[in-house]
Structures are given as C-alpha cells and as structure tokens.
Design an enzyme around this catalytic site. Structure first.
Site, PDB file in Angstrom:
ATOM      1  N   LYS A  39      88.812 -60.062 -46.784  1.00  0.00           N
ATOM      2  CA  LYS A  39      89.216 -58.689 -46.446  1.00  0.00           C
ATOM      3  C   LYS A  39      89.265 -58.060 -47.826  1.00  0.00           C
ATOM      4  O   LYS A  39      90.334 -58.026 -48.468  1.00  0.00           O
ATOM      5  CB  LYS A  39      90.596 -58.696 -45.759  1.00  0.00           C
ATOM      6  CG  LYS A  39      91.258 -57.333 -45.626  1.00  0.00           C
ATOM      7  CD  LYS A  39      90.985 -56.677 -44.311  1.00  0.00           C
ATOM      8  CE  LYS A  39      91.650 -55.297 -44.240  1.00  0.00           C
ATOM      9  NZ  LYS A  39      91.501 -54.657 -42.931  1.00  0.00           N
ATOM     10  N   SER A  43      94.672 -51.741 -47.536  1.00  0.00           N
ATOM     11  CA  SER A  43      95.663 -50.718 -47.861  1.00  0.00           C
ATOM     12  C   SER A  43      96.862 -50.895 -46.942  1.00  0.00           C
ATOM     13  O   SER A  43      96.820 -51.674 -45.995  1.00  0.00           O
ATOM     14  CB  SER A  43      95.042 -49.326 -47.760  1.00  0.00           C
ATOM     15  OG  SER A  43      94.346 -49.197 -46.543  1.00  0.00           O
ATOM     16  N   GLU A 118      86.298 -58.939 -42.865  1.00  0.00           N
ATOM     17  CA  GLU A 118      86.911 -57.874 -42.061  1.00  0.00           C
ATOM     18  C   GLU A 118      86.855 -56.575 -42.847  1.00  0.00           C
ATOM     19  O   GLU A 118      87.304 -56.517 -43.998  1.00  0.00           O
ATOM     20  CB  GLU A 118      88.372 -58.202 -41.709  1.00  0.00           C
ATOM     21  CG  GLU A 118      88.964 -57.094 -40.824  1.00  0.00           C
ATOM     22  CD  GLU A 118      90.464 -57.201 -40.568  1.00  0.00           C
ATOM     23  OE1 GLU A 118      91.044 -58.299 -40.708  1.00  0.00           O
ATOM     24  OE2 GLU A 118      91.054 -56.146 -40.230  1.00  0.00           O
ATOM     25  N   ALA A 120      87.709 -52.271 -42.924  1.00  0.00           N
ATOM     26  CA  ALA A 120      88.954 -51.502 -42.795  1.00  0.00           C
ATOM     27  C   ALA A 120      88.661 -50.286 -41.934  1.00  0.00           C
ATOM     28  O   ALA A 120      87.768 -49.502 -42.256  1.00  0.00           O
ATOM     29  CB  ALA A 120      89.459 -51.081 -44.165  1.00  0.00           C
ATOM     30  N   ASN A 178      88.818 -55.923 -26.390  1.00  0.00           N
ATOM     31  CA  ASN A 178      90.134 -56.515 -26.613  1.00  0.00           C
ATOM     32  C   ASN A 178      91.164 -55.929 -25.643  1.00  0.00           C
ATOM     33  O   ASN A 178      91.293 -54.703 -25.525  1.00  0.00           O
ATOM     34  CB  ASN A 178      90.539 -56.225 -28.074  1.00  0.00           C
ATOM     35  CG  ASN A 178      91.788 -56.967 -28.471  1.00  0.00           C
ATOM     36  OD1 ASN A 178      92.217 -57.894 -27.795  1.00  0.00           O
ATOM     37  ND2 ASN A 178      92.384 -56.553 -29.572  1.00  0.00           N
TER      38      ASN A 178
END
Ligand SMILES: Nc1ncnc2c1ncn2[C@@H]1O[C@H](COP(=O)(O)OP(=O)(O)OP(=O)(O)O)[C@@H](O)[C@H]1O
Ligand SMILES: [Mg+2]
Length: 226
Positions: A39, A43, A118, A120, A178
């Site tokens: 990642k 932030s 991953e 952001a 999801n």
C-alpha cells in the site's frame, strides 16, 4: 523490472479494498504463492508511539504472514490528513510522484512472489502530484481487481471503472461485489446484471468477522484460472 500480481482498486473509498486484499493475499498463500503486499501511500494515518501508523499497510503485512515484510517497505509513504494522498502529502510539505510509488512497489520485492498492491480511493482518485491510481496501475502493468459495494447504483460505478481500466490497456481480472450493506433490496441481483455487460469473473464477497476471512471464495477463483 516488472512483477506479476494484482492491483486492487475500488469504485470508491471505504468499500472494502483492504478487506478484500487481505483475503486475496491469504488465498494466494494457501495456493502456495509468496506474496509481496504493498500500500505504497496511505493517508489518514494516526500517530502511534510517535510514528504515523498505516492501518491498511499493517493489515496487508499481517495477511502476508511470516516472514513478515518490513512495514516501511509495505507502506513507505504515510500522511496524517485523511484526504487523497496527493493533497495529504502537499499539506505535509511533501511531493509524491507516480514513479516514486512504482519504485516503492517493486523495491525489495521477491522476484518469485506475487505483488498485491492496494491503491487509495478509486481508479481515478488522485494518488500523486502527477497522476491517479490508474497511472500507478498502468506503470505496474498489473491486472486489476475491482471492489465495489453490492448495493443499488453500483452498476454505474463498476461499468465506468471497467471502461477506464480497458482504456489503460489493463486486464480487469475480477469484480468483487462486497456485502457492505446488511439489508439487500428484494429482487436486486447486481452480479447477474453486471455479467450481461462484462466478460470477467464477478464474485460476491460476504460480510466477514476478521480480516483475511472469506479467502476461500477467492481461492475458488484462483483455481478456476484467475
Ligand atoms: N465484507 C466485509 N465484512 C465486514 N466488514 C467489512 C467488509 N468490507 C468492508 N468492511 C469494513 O468496512 C470498512 C471499510 O473497509 P476497508 O477498510 O477494507 O475499505 P477500503 O476500500 O480499503 O478503504 P480505504 O479507501 O480507506 O482504503 C472497514 O471497517 C471494514 O472492516
Ligand atoms: Mg484500504
């Protein structure tokens, strides 16, 4: 240098990219692969023991298992403002470039391992001063796993993102719907409806108790050829 693996993006922020990435990492490990999790920029990091703590990076690192990768390698760029990384970086007096993030993804990566990165926010969310998540995905050349909430309105976001992924010349390897909402609308079936428009696999992902759970669903997809 390039590596094989997956770039995990979403239709939005906070829709399960980390939960899904952890399950994917676990499924890959169960399939006998070593995984290098990344990642590269996070932030919204809290301060813990005087340091910025990357919650997502830590979850990915734990999913990757022993020997645990160095957290400074998993998430080298960390910022406190819970904003898009380019802005959070600017507010911290830093400037991020896509090339730095690409290199951070590849640095120290085991050549035989699969890279799971991953992003952001979403595919067109800004990531650095000179680019979006899409630019990092393109620079890495990785197939994309797209996570979307299984709710009304998701088809529009999935199909727009799928078109953007294709425009970048990247392969959409998987769409994951999801189960972020506990209540499903009667008659709603995003999976079948999306299948009429997409020719990639589409999986439903259930609500899970712990990070890494649900990996069996992804293991089935990997067994079928991913
Ligand atoms: N399938 C699921 N089952 C249970 N909880 C979930 C599931 N998917 C997401 N969540 C919860 O929803 C929240 C957001 O999920 P997650 O952190 O994975 O999103 P994200 O897309 O990675 O967010 P960000 O954009 O901040 O990186 C978390 O609290 C997570 O535990
Ligand atoms: Mg996340």
């Amino acid at each position: 240098m390039s590596l094989n693996g997956y770039f995990v993006t979403g239709t939005d922020t906070g829709i399960g990219k980390t939960v899904l990435s952890c399950a994917l990492i676990r499924a890959l490990r169960e399939g006998g692969y070593t995984v290098t999790p990344r990642k590269p920029v996070e932030s919204g990091c809290e301060v813990r023991d005087g340091q910025l703590f990357p919650a997502d990076g830590t979850a990915l690192r734990e999913a990757a298992g022993a020997p645990f990768p160095d957290l400074d390698r998993v998430t080298p760029y960390r910022f406190s403002h819970a904003l898009a990384p380019d802005r959070a970086a600017r507010l911290a007096g830093a400037t991020l470039h896509i090339e730095q993030l690409r290199q951070a993804c590849l640095a120290d990566a085991n050549q035989d391992a699969l890279l799971v990165v991953e992003g952001a926010g979403g595919f067109y969310s800004p990531l650095a001063e000179d680019g979006l998540n899409a630019d990092l995905a393109e620079a890495l050349g990785l197939p994309v796993v797209l996570v979307a909430p299984d709710r009304l309105g998701t088809m529009n976001h999935v199909l727009l993102t799928a078109e953007a992924i294709a425009r970048r010349g990247l392969r959409l390897a998987l769409v994951v719907l999801n189960a972020v909402e506990t209540e499903q609308r009667e008659g709603m079936d995003n999976r079948s409806d999306l299948a009429r428009h997409l020719d990639c696999p589409i999986l439903g992902f259930p609500r899970v108790k712990r990070t890494g759970d649900g990996w069996e669903i992804l293991a089935g997809w990997l067994r079928d050829g991913a």
